[in-house]
Scaffold this motif. Structure first.
Motif, PDB file in Angstrom:
ATOM      1  N   ASN A  34      22.958 110.951  33.803  1.00 57.09           N
ATOM      2  CA  ASN A  34      21.799 111.582  34.447  1.00 57.09           C
ATOM      3  C   ASN A  34      21.227 112.604  33.458  1.00 57.09           C
ATOM      4  N   PRO A  35      20.099 113.235  33.785  1.00 51.81           N
ATOM      5  CA  PRO A  35      19.488 114.143  32.810  1.00 51.81           C
ATOM      6  C   PRO A  35      20.391 115.303  32.382  1.00 51.81           C
ATOM      7  N   GLY A  36      21.260 115.764  33.270  1.00 53.12           N
ATOM      8  CA  GLY A  36      22.196 116.823  32.881  1.00 53.12           C
ATOM      9  C   GLY A  36      23.250 116.326  31.919  1.00 53.12           C
ATOM     10  N   ILE A  37      23.786 115.149  32.194  1.00 48.45           N
ATOM     11  CA  ILE A  37      24.804 114.546  31.326  1.00 48.45           C
ATOM     12  C   ILE A  37      24.219 114.286  29.940  1.00 48.45           C
ATOM     13  N   ALA A 343      10.402 118.645  43.137  1.00 53.27           N
ATOM     14  CA  ALA A 343      10.524 119.233  41.800  1.00 53.27           C
ATOM     15  C   ALA A 343      11.617 120.287  41.775  1.00 53.27           C
ATOM     16  N   ILE A 344      12.277 120.388  40.619  1.00 52.21           N
ATOM     17  CA  ILE A 344      13.365 121.343  40.416  1.00 52.21           C
ATOM     18  C   ILE A 344      13.053 122.155  39.169  1.00 52.21           C
ATOM     19  N   GLY A 345      13.088 123.469  39.299  1.00 50.85           N
ATOM     20  CA  GLY A 345      12.894 124.355  38.155  1.00 50.85           C
ATOM     21  C   GLY A 345      13.921 125.466  38.169  1.00 50.85           C
ATOM     22  N   GLY A 346      13.924 126.249  37.105  1.00 52.73           N
ATOM     23  CA  GLY A 346      14.771 127.446  37.075  1.00 52.73           C
ATOM     24  C   GLY A 346      16.201 127.232  36.646  1.00 52.73           C
ATOM     25  N   ILE A 347      16.569 126.026  36.170  1.00 50.33           N
ATOM     26  CA  ILE A 347      17.968 125.802  35.769  1.00 50.33           C
ATOM     27  C   ILE A 347      18.333 126.696  34.588  1.00 50.33           C
ATOM     28  N   ASP A 348      17.433 126.842  33.620  1.00 49.53           N
ATOM     29  CA  ASP A 348      17.725 127.716  32.480  1.00 49.53           C
ATOM     30  C   ASP A 348      17.955 129.149  32.950  1.00 49.53           C
ATOM     31  N   ALA A 349      17.119 129.613  33.870  1.00 48.16           N
ATOM     32  CA  ALA A 349      17.268 130.972  34.391  1.00 48.16           C
ATOM     33  C   ALA A 349      18.593 131.136  35.113  1.00 48.16           C
ATOM     34  N   ALA A 350      18.992 130.110  35.865  1.00 51.71           N
ATOM     35  CA  ALA A 350      20.275 130.162  36.578  1.00 51.71           C
ATOM     36  C   ALA A 350      21.434 130.241  35.592  1.00 51.71           C
ATOM     37  N   VAL A 357      24.994 124.849  35.851  1.00 52.55           N
ATOM     38  CA  VAL A 357      24.376 124.000  36.874  1.00 52.55           C
ATOM     39  C   VAL A 357      24.668 122.551  36.519  1.00 52.55           C
ATOM     40  N   PHE A 358      25.541 121.931  37.280  1.00 57.04           N
ATOM     41  CA  PHE A 358      25.858 120.520  37.086  1.00 57.04           C
ATOM     42  C   PHE A 358      24.876 119.699  37.909  1.00 57.04           C
ATOM     43  N   GLN A 359      24.306 118.681  37.265  1.00 56.32           N
ATOM     44  CA  GLN A 359      23.318 117.844  37.937  1.00 56.32           C
ATOM     45  C   GLN A 359      23.979 116.612  38.542  1.00 56.32           C
ATOM     46  N   ALA A 360      23.523 116.253  39.730  1.00 59.40           N
ATOM     47  CA  ALA A 360      24.072 115.083  40.444  1.00 59.40           C
ATOM     48  C   ALA A 360      22.941 114.103  40.706  1.00 59.40           C
ATOM     49  N   GLY A 361      22.198 114.294  41.793  1.00 59.90           N
ATOM     50  CA  GLY A 361      21.101 113.384  42.134  1.00 59.90           C
ATOM     51  C   GLY A 361      19.790 113.860  41.541  1.00 59.90           C
ATOM     52  N   ALA A 378      25.011 121.162  41.556  1.00 63.90           N
ATOM     53  CA  ALA A 378      26.234 121.900  41.901  1.00 63.90           C
ATOM     54  C   ALA A 378      26.253 123.150  41.029  1.00 63.90           C
ATOM     55  N   VAL A 379      25.892 124.270  41.612  1.00 62.12           N
ATOM     56  CA  VAL A 379      25.740 125.532  40.886  1.00 62.12           C
ATOM     57  C   VAL A 379      27.094 126.235  40.879  1.00 62.12           C
TER      58      VAL A 379
END
Length: 420
Positions: A34-37, A343-350, A357-361, A378-379
């Motif tokens: 996925n994009p996180g992986i 839409a999902i944003g703010g992962i860098d800020a988190a 922040v692990f991405q799943a779906g 999964a934060v």
């Protein structure tokens, strides 16, 4: 060493993140990922149900270890096919993977090996199910006998709820189920690595299955977790290893289906000691994320030693004393029909807060990250105790911009209450 990781969820993102830290790693591939992986691995567009294509990829890319993340490929026999082609695999063969693939298989093994578990009846028709419900009364547990992504369980507090559960289950052709005695106590997850001969404990966690705060609403695949679960004291852990896990490994080996991989024991801590609720044949999700967050030692040589049948010679895993806690952000509508495309944003800020922040779906659409499943993120954060890890995780959650998402706000609540 080249490694192929199979899977696309938050569990696999946790494994990829940790495997990528290994000095032994030459190249990490993930199918489909996925994009996180993709931050840690090269994504490979292979259908993981096409075992021949996986074997061909491993040959072409000189893969030294295949790590199978999800349960469905294991139950389908991917490890068998890869081993038959000469590849080294972390994950059990099809026969022992029935520990997760069939509740009835596990219950029958518990009978043979005298493993403490809830009383049960395996049923194959609505009539048999109703007879079992009459025998157990309420509350009672109804489990679909097969893979159900963590959602095939109904804890029915009334006879009417139980009736509704079995009617819905047996509306499907060919359905079967296990009707179980309701156990009183607190649930906890114990993870054990084994090569079929030796075993080593690999941490504990407590999952939060229900969708709503205060453990309300329907079961999900898991809305959050923390590790370690201190309610599983060292004495209780040793008892569970001695009375539940070790006899399981020994029984499978004696029956010519040795178990190699991670064995995830879902336990109920009853007044009579730990009892087995169920086994999973893989790392949990989101439990894997908190285990990887706490693991200080190198994961790759440990998985390789297990896959090669050499666990006894491998260094023991080393975990931080810190607590890790993860909060699942899910798409609106989950565990029913989730609203995808948000839409999902703010992962860098988190992640600038120190969380991961692990991405799943998730998926990328025109360069933008969007929700593509039920459980989306999964934060995960660490702290000196559960309250601190919880505060750090929710601080990171609040930095994420995911308007169509939601989460529980009480992950770790039992242990926070115990900490005072």
């Amino acid at each position: 060493m080249n490694v192929l990781l199979i899977g696309s969820g938050g569990r696999e993102h946790g494994l990829a993140w940790k495997l990528a830290q290994s000095p032994l790693l030459t190249k990490l591939y993930a199918a489909p990922g996925n994009p996180g992986i993709a931050e840690s691995a090269e994504l490979v567009a292979i259908d993981v149900t096409d075992h021949g294509a996986i074997v061909d990829f491993c040959r072409t890319h000189r893969v030294g270890l295949v790590v199978v993340g999800p349960e469905a490929p294991l139950v389908a026999g991917i490890a068998d096919d890869l081993r038959a082609a000469g590849f080294t695999v972390f994950g059990p063969d099809k026969a022992p993977a029935q520990l997760e693939g069939s509740k009835a298989f596990t219950k029958a093994l518990c009978d043979r090996a005298n493993i403490p578990t809830a009383g049960y009846r395996a049923v194959h028709s609505l009539g048999e199910a109703r007879a079992a419900l009459a025998a157990f009364g309420a509350p009672v547990v109804v489990k679909a006998d097969g893979l159900a992504a963590g959602k095939g369980v109904v804890v029915a507090m009334t006879t009417a709820e139980a009736e509704d559960a079995v009617e819905a289950l047996f509306a499907e052709p060919g359905a079967s189920a296990v009707i179980e005695e309701f156990l009183e106590g607190e649930e906890v997850s114990l993870f054990v690595l084994t090569d079929g001969k030796d075993m080593v404990a690999f941490g504990s966690a407590q999952d939060h299955k229900r969708v709503g705060d205060g453990d309300t609403g329907p079961n999900t695949g898991g809305m959050g977790a923390y590790s370690p679960a201190r309610v599983l004291t060292p004495d209780l852990e040793m008892q569970a290893l001695r009375e539940i896990v070790a006899p399981t490994i020994a029984a499978l080996a004696a029956e010519s289906m040795p178990y190699s991989g991670v064995l995830y024991a879902g336990l109920m801590l009853t007044a009579d000691g730990p009892k087995l609720i169920e086994y999973n044949a893989r790392f949990g999700d989101p439990e894997c994320q908190v285990l990887m967050m706490r693991l200080d030692s190198d994961l790759l040589p440990l998985l390789l030693a297990i896959a090669q049948g050499q666990l006894a010679e491998a260094p023991a895993p080393a975990f931080s004393d810190d607590v890790a806690l993860t909060v699942v952000m899910a798409a609106a509508g989950y565990p029913g029909t989730p609203k995808t495309g948000g839409a999902i944003g703010g992962i860098d800020a988190a992640e600038q807060t120190g969380a991961k922040v692990f991405q799943a779906g998730t998926k990328l659409v025109d360069g933008r990250l969007v929700a593509a499943g039920g459980r989306v993120l999964a934060v995960t954060a660490r702290g000196a105790h559960v309250r601190a890890a919880q505060a750090a995780a929710y601080h990171a959650v609040d930095a994420i911009d995911f308007p169509t998402g939601f989460c529980r706000r009480d992950i770790g609540w039992r242990e926070v209450a115990r900490e005072g």
